[in-house]
Structures are given as structure tokens and as C-alpha cells.
Scaffold this motif. Structure first.
Motif, short mmCIF file in Angstrom:
data_model
loop_
_atom_site.label_atom_id
_atom_site.label_comp_id
_atom_site.label_asym_id
_atom_site.label_seq_id
_atom_site.Cartn_x
_atom_site.Cartn_y
_atom_site.Cartn_z
N LEU A 26 1.08 3.88 -3.04
CA LEU A 26 0.34 5.09 -3.14
C LEU A 26 1.82 5.88 -3.17
CD1 LEU A 26 -1.01 4.98 0.31
CD2 LEU A 26 -2.47 5.61 -1.90
N SER A 27 3.09 6.47 -2.73
CA SER A 27 3.86 6.86 -2.47
C SER A 27 4.05 7.87 -4.49
CB SER A 27 5.57 6.46 -2.38
OG SER A 27 5.22 5.23 -1.05
N ALA A 39 0.60 -1.24 -0.40
CA ALA A 39 -0.23 0.01 -0.14
C ALA A 39 0.76 1.28 -0.14
CB ALA A 39 -0.93 -0.05 1.62
N ALA A 40 1.92 1.28 1.07
CA ALA A 40 2.62 2.27 1.22
C ALA A 40 3.73 2.82 -0.55
CB ALA A 40 3.63 2.29 1.78
N LEU A 77 -2.66 1.27 5.00
CA LEU A 77 -1.51 1.63 5.71
C LEU A 77 -2.22 2.40 6.77
CD1 LEU A 77 1.56 1.97 5.07
CD2 LEU A 77 0.55 3.87 3.97
N ASP A 78 -2.87 2.83 7.63
CA ASP A 78 -3.22 3.69 8.07
C ASP A 78 -3.31 2.71 10.03
OD1 ASP A 78 -2.99 6.61 7.22
OD2 ASP A 78 -5.03 6.96 7.16
N ARG A 81 -5.16 3.72 1.30
CA ARG A 81 -5.09 3.78 2.79
C ARG A 81 -5.35 3.82 4.14
NH1 ARG A 81 -1.49 7.76 4.73
NH2 ARG A 81 -1.20 8.15 2.76
N ARG A 128 -7.57 4.34 -4.18
CA ARG A 128 -6.61 5.16 -3.21
C ARG A 128 -6.89 4.97 -1.80
NH1 ARG A 128 -1.72 7.69 -5.79
NH2 ARG A 128 -1.24 8.73 -3.67
N ASP A 129 -8.25 5.01 -1.27
CA ASP A 129 -8.56 5.77 0.22
C ASP A 129 -8.32 4.33 0.85
OD1 ASP A 129 -8.83 8.20 -0.26
OD2 ASP A 129 -11.56 7.70 -0.71
#
Ligand code: PTJ
Length: 269
Positions: free
Chosen positions: A73-74, A69-70, A232-233, A229, A225-226
């Protein structure tokens, strides 16, 4: 005797896979890819793998999902490659870089011109289009880092927002975190400084987790993306490392009781 030439691993040897991996590293050492200390580092990794049970755990899977995920998203994800990684999983480094749009950069603790070039060659042979961090390209510096790992590529690690660092030393992880970057570490030792300083630590063997990460990247790259995220969160590295330690403790407890019951200890003495 040169065990590289004469080595024959019987396929039914109970530790055949482990011996094959050792052999890859020895070959990598002879070709100038792996550092002398890389052979020793592998031994430490093997010892922790024994304690883990030589299997990918649920908490390693959780960390891998957060890592993918990271990376997805990067803006500027980079995979940092050292000698052991190039000897063991070059094709998966290339596949993962393609699936996540990450750059590949050679970054060595024991940097030498010959090793940089040899590692770049291995990566190009494995299908990489571009390999950063070699020769003149490593012209930027990570502040506060005294080892040769401080030399980085201005188009790679210097501007990266996320760096994947398989088999790392704690100093650089700390320095990269201080620069505001996300660090994803792969380290079989859950107690290492790297493991504790990284944003996401995957406590698993690179030979097992890199292929799994490629698969995950293929599955996850279509996600919103959500959703990425959210994954990741939800991830908490401290909690995840604690789970890795608890796994070892539980496993050793079970083995201890088994050995006691079966009177394995002292048998035949
Ligand atoms: O190629 P270079 O010059 O960059 O040098 C690489 C080494 C590995 C020699 C250098 O980075 C080093 O000295 O590393 P350390 O501090 O020994 O840390 C290596 C960590 O990797 C240890 O905590 C090991 O447990 C872990 N490790 C070793 N083999 C594996 C591993 N983790 C995952 N998978 C492995 N196969």
C-alpha cells in the motif's frame, strides 16, 4: 584454529541448520560484511528462537501478512539492510524488493566505508538493480538520532512512508516513528524496544520469515487496495506481541511439565 576453514558440519548433527547459519555469519564477518557485535546479536536471537521453538508461529504469519499489506500500500517502501541481513538473506531482500517495489538501502549501526561497500556488493551480486545509502548518497539526517544510523539517503529512508528494518536497534525505530513512518521490524526478541516501538513486529528468524514474505508478496500483490487496507487495519501490534509472549509462556509450561514427568532433569547424575 580457523573454524571457517576446518569446519565440517555433519548433516545428521541435530543442530546442523543452526550451525550452518552461524557459519554464514562467521564468513560474513571475515568478508567485512557483519559487525563484531552482529555475531553477539545473533546469539541473543538464537536464544529467543530456542524459546519460540525455532518455528514460525501463527502470530508471526499474521504480522507478515500485515507487513506485506503495508509494503504494497505504500508509496515509498524501503528495505533497510544491515550486516547480518546481508550475510543471511541477500537474495530474499532483493526478491522482496522486486515483488513490493521497495527500494533497498544500506543502513548500519557500525557504519564504515568498507562495510557499506561490501554490503552493497553482496546485494548487487544477489540481483539488486540499485542500492541506496552508500557513501555520498547517505547525505540526509534522521533528527534526534545520535548513532550513525542517522545517516540516510534522501531518495530512500528520508522520504519513505514504510521502512522494513530487520535486526534493528530501538532508537532508530523510535526516531522513524516520530517522523511519521510505518516501521516493520523483524526481531526474535518480543521484549526489545524495537519490537515495542514498531508499527508491525514480526517475531521470527529472518532466515525463516524472509522467504515466506516473498511468497506472501507474490500471493497478495494482486489483491484490491481495500482488501489490503482491511488486513492492515485488523492488525494490532500490542495484541500480536502479547500472543508471541503467550506462545513462549505456554511452550515453556508444557516443556516444564514434560521434563518433570520424564525426570529428564538430573538423569544420569
Ligand atoms: O550491521 P550493523 O552495523 O547495522 O549492526 C547490526 C547489529 C545487529 C549489531 C545492531 O543493529 C545491534 O546491535 O542490534 P541489537 O540491539 O543487538 O539488536 C539485534 C536484535 O536482533 C536482537 O533483539 C536479536 O534478538 C535480534 N536478532 C538476532 N538475530 C536475528 C534476530 N532477529 C531475527 N532474526 C535473526 N536471525
Amino acid at each position: 584454529m580457523d573454524e571457517g576453514v576446518h569446519m565440517h558440519i555433519p548433516p545428521d548433527h541435530p543442530r546442523a541448520e543452526s550451525l550452518r547459519i552461524r557459519h554464514k555469519l562467521i564468513e560474513g564477518f571475515k568478508k567485512g560484511i557483519v559487525a563484531q557485535a552482529g555475531l553477539i546479536a545473533h546469539g541473543r536471537g538464537e536464544a529467543f528462537d530456542y524459546l519460540l521453538g525455532e518455528k514460525t508461529t501463527d502470530n508471526a504469519m499474521k504480522a507478515m501478512k500485515a507487513a506485506i499489506a503495508a509494503l504494497l500500500l505504500s508509496k515509498h517502501p524501503v528495505i533497510s539492510v544491515n550486516g547480518n541481513t546481508a550475510a543471511l538473506v541477500p537474495e530474499y531482500v532483493v526478491e522482496l524488493s522486486k515483488e513490493t517495489n521497495a527500494k533497498i538501502e544500506v543502513n548500519l549501526f557500525y557504519r564504515s566505508k568498507e562495510r557499506e561497500v561490501a554490503i552493497k556488493e553482496v546485494l548487487l551480486e544477489a540481483g539488486a538493480d540499485e542500492v541506496l545509502g552508500v557513501g555520498e548518497r547517505a547525505s540526509a539526517t534522521i533528527p534526534e538520532l545520535s548513532s550513525l544510523r542517522r545517516k540516510v539517503d534522501p531518495d530512500g529512508i528520508l522520504i519513505a512512508d514504510t521502512v522494513l528494518v530487520p535486526l534493528e536497534d530501538g532508537d532508530r525505530t523510535e526516531a522513524l516513528r516520530k517522523m511519521g513512518k510505518n516501521v516493520i521490524a523483524i526481531d526474535l526478541n518480543p521484549l526489545s524496544r524495537t519490537a515495542r516501538y514498531a508499527t508491525i513486529t514480526i517475531v521470527d528468524n529472518i532466515v525463516r520469515c524472509m522467504p515466506k514474505m516473498v511468497e506472501l508478496a507474490r500471493e497478495m500483490k494482486g489483491m484490491e487496495r481495500d482488501e489490503l487496507r482491511g488486513i492492515l487495519d485488523d492488525f494490532d501490534n500490542g495484541k500480536n506481541l502479547a500472543e508471541a509472549l503467550d506462545h513462549i509462556i505456554r511452550r515453556l509450561g508444557e516443556l516444564s511439565r514434560k521434563f518433570e514427568k520424564e525426570k529428564i532433569l538430573g538423569e544420569g547424575l
